[in-house]
Design an enzyme around this catalytic site. Structure first.
Site, PDB file in Angstrom:
ATOM      1  N   CYS A 121       0.807  -1.214   0.000  1.00  8.54           N
ATOM      2  CA  CYS A 121       0.000   0.000   0.000  1.00  8.54           C
ATOM      3  C   CYS A 121       0.841   1.266   0.000  1.00  8.54           C
ATOM      4  O   CYS A 121       0.322   2.357  -0.220  1.00  8.54           O
ATOM      5  CB  CYS A 121      -0.937  -0.003   1.201  1.00  8.54           C
ATOM      6  SG  CYS A 121      -1.995  -1.474   1.280  1.00  8.54           S
ATOM      7  N   HIS A 273      -3.080   6.694   3.042  1.00  6.42           N
ATOM      8  CA  HIS A 273      -3.548   5.445   2.468  1.00  6.42           C
ATOM      9  C   HIS A 273      -4.946   5.160   2.989  1.00  6.42           C
ATOM     10  O   HIS A 273      -5.230   5.306   4.184  1.00  6.42           O
ATOM     11  CB  HIS A 273      -2.599   4.305   2.843  1.00  6.42           C
ATOM     12  CG  HIS A 273      -3.150   2.943   2.566  1.00  6.42           C
ATOM     13  ND1 HIS A 273      -3.754   2.609   1.370  1.00  6.42           N
ATOM     14  CD2 HIS A 273      -3.205   1.816   3.347  1.00  6.42           C
ATOM     15  CE1 HIS A 273      -4.148   1.347   1.417  1.00  6.42           C
ATOM     16  NE2 HIS A 273      -3.831   0.857   2.603  1.00  6.42           N
ATOM     17  N   ASN A 304     -10.378  -0.387   0.065  1.00  2.00           N
ATOM     18  CA  ASN A 304      -8.913  -0.371   0.133  1.00  2.00           C
ATOM     19  C   ASN A 304      -8.351  -0.863  -1.197  1.00  2.00           C
ATOM     20  O   ASN A 304      -8.444  -2.048  -1.519  1.00  2.00           O
ATOM     21  CB  ASN A 304      -8.440  -1.267   1.276  1.00  2.00           C
ATOM     22  CG  ASN A 304      -6.934  -1.276   1.452  1.00  2.00           C
ATOM     23  OD1 ASN A 304      -6.191  -0.893   0.559  1.00  2.00           O
ATOM     24  ND2 ASN A 304      -6.472  -1.741   2.596  1.00  2.00           N
TER      25      ASN A 304
END
Length: 348
Positions: A121, A273, A304
């Site tokens: 990520c 993030h 996500n």
């Protein structure tokens, strides 16, 4: 002794951004047909209401190409102006060639350098760091950075700890030469001692071994083969990752502010993030961000998307007018590795 010639140092800046959001929207009610959960529980724990999944015939490369083309258009450039393509992803399903090389070809960027970055990520922020250094060092004039994921290919729909989290999408940014500093120093690092917290369930070698075993059993007695799923799905220890992100990432974000010589009051938009809304809230509180700072919360509608989450959230903030032209944005990515990276950038 003859000295090695180097290019003069110059500044790097963000020239344009672009995004690809798959059209298929999956709400929490649909997710709850796969697992025993509820819309209320998912929203309370993560902040996610919906997420996007790409069609089966749409790849990481396809999404990257679309997002990149939009970033190039905003920057007023074409593929032939790009000297390097950096693509951050963990879901391109081929060991080789790199997805970046195919994207570069499709955009007409050949013979630009092209390589993939696998930093989970945090991958997009890693790509921005490398791109800015390439521009500052004179190795490249314009660098395309893409974060793209098709995590639906690696999401176990029956895993109650991850089925509601992961999604698909792509975001891109062009980093080029600027008259003044437009990308601050990157604060980054890793903790491989906690690598087990987020990982693939099986390696490709384990998958091959399982297939060979199944083939041997079929030859002897087909009834001996079970229905165990051996695909390398993503798995994570959610609570441990949550605690690490909440307590360890705010200091990293503050260090990026300090390295850039700015304060929380100078920032126009915070783009962390998009892993969990509660993590974002905790970081905002620890950083003492003023109410004037727009906080990206793309996770609510996008889920996500790993390496794609920061450029997607940044593009939305700019498109909605929440990130002013020429303003400052604080970016921070964190996740599998465990790895992290943060920097301050000036918006186009």
């Amino acid at each position: 002794m003859t000295a090695i010639k180097t290019a003069p140092t110059r500044e790097a800046r963000l020239l344009g951004v672009g995004a690809h959001r798959p059209p298929r929207v999956i709400d929490n009610e649909e997710v709850c047909t796969w697992i025993d959960s509820s819309d209320e529980w998912i929203q309370q724990r993560t902040g996610i209401r919906t997420r996007r999944w790409a069609a089966p015939d749409v790849s990481v490369v396809d999404m990257s190409e679309d997002a990149a083309a939009k970033a190039l258009a905003q920057a007023g450039l074409t593929g032939s102006d790009i000297d390097a393509v950096i693509l951050a992803t963990v879901s391109h399903p081929y060991q080789t060639p790199a997805a970046a090389a195919v994207v570069a070809h499709r955009l007409g960027a050949t013979p630009a350098a092209a390589f993939d970055v696998s930093a989970g990520c945090a991958g997009f922020c890693h790509g921005v760091a490398v791109a800015a250094d390439l521009v500052r060092g004179g190795t490249a004039r314009n660098v395309l950075v893409v974060g793209a994921e098709k995590l639906s290919d690696f999401t176990d729909q029956h895993d109650r700890s991850t089925a509601f989290l992961f999604a698909d999408g792509a975001g891109a940014a062009v980093i080029g030469v600027g008259d003044e500093a437009g990308v601050g120093p990157t604060v980054w690092g890793s903790d491989g001692g906690q690598a087990e917290l987020i990982k693939s369930k099986f390696s490709w070698l384990e998958l091959r071994s399982a297939q060979q075993t199944d083939a041997a059993l079929v030859a002897e007695d087909p009834a001996e083969v079970g229905d165990v799923e051996r695909w390398p799905y993503l798995e994570q220890q959610g609570q441990s990752v949550f605690r690490w992100a909440v307590w360890q990432m705010a200091p990293v974000a503050q260090a990026a502010l300090d390295a850039a010589g700015v304060s929380a009051e100078d920032i126009d938009v915070f783009v962390p993030h998009q892993a969990n809304a509660r993590i974002i809230d905790a970081m905002v509180k620890q950083l003492k961000l003023p109410e004037s700072v727009h906080v990206a919360r793309d996770i609510v509608d996008m889920g996500n998307t790993s390496a794609a989450s920061i450029p997607l959230a940044l593009e939305r903030a700019m498109a909605d007018g929440d990130a002013p032209s020429g303003g400052l944005a604080l970016l921070i990515g964190y996740g599998a590795g465990l790895s992290y990276a943060a920097q301050v950038v000036r918006l186009p």
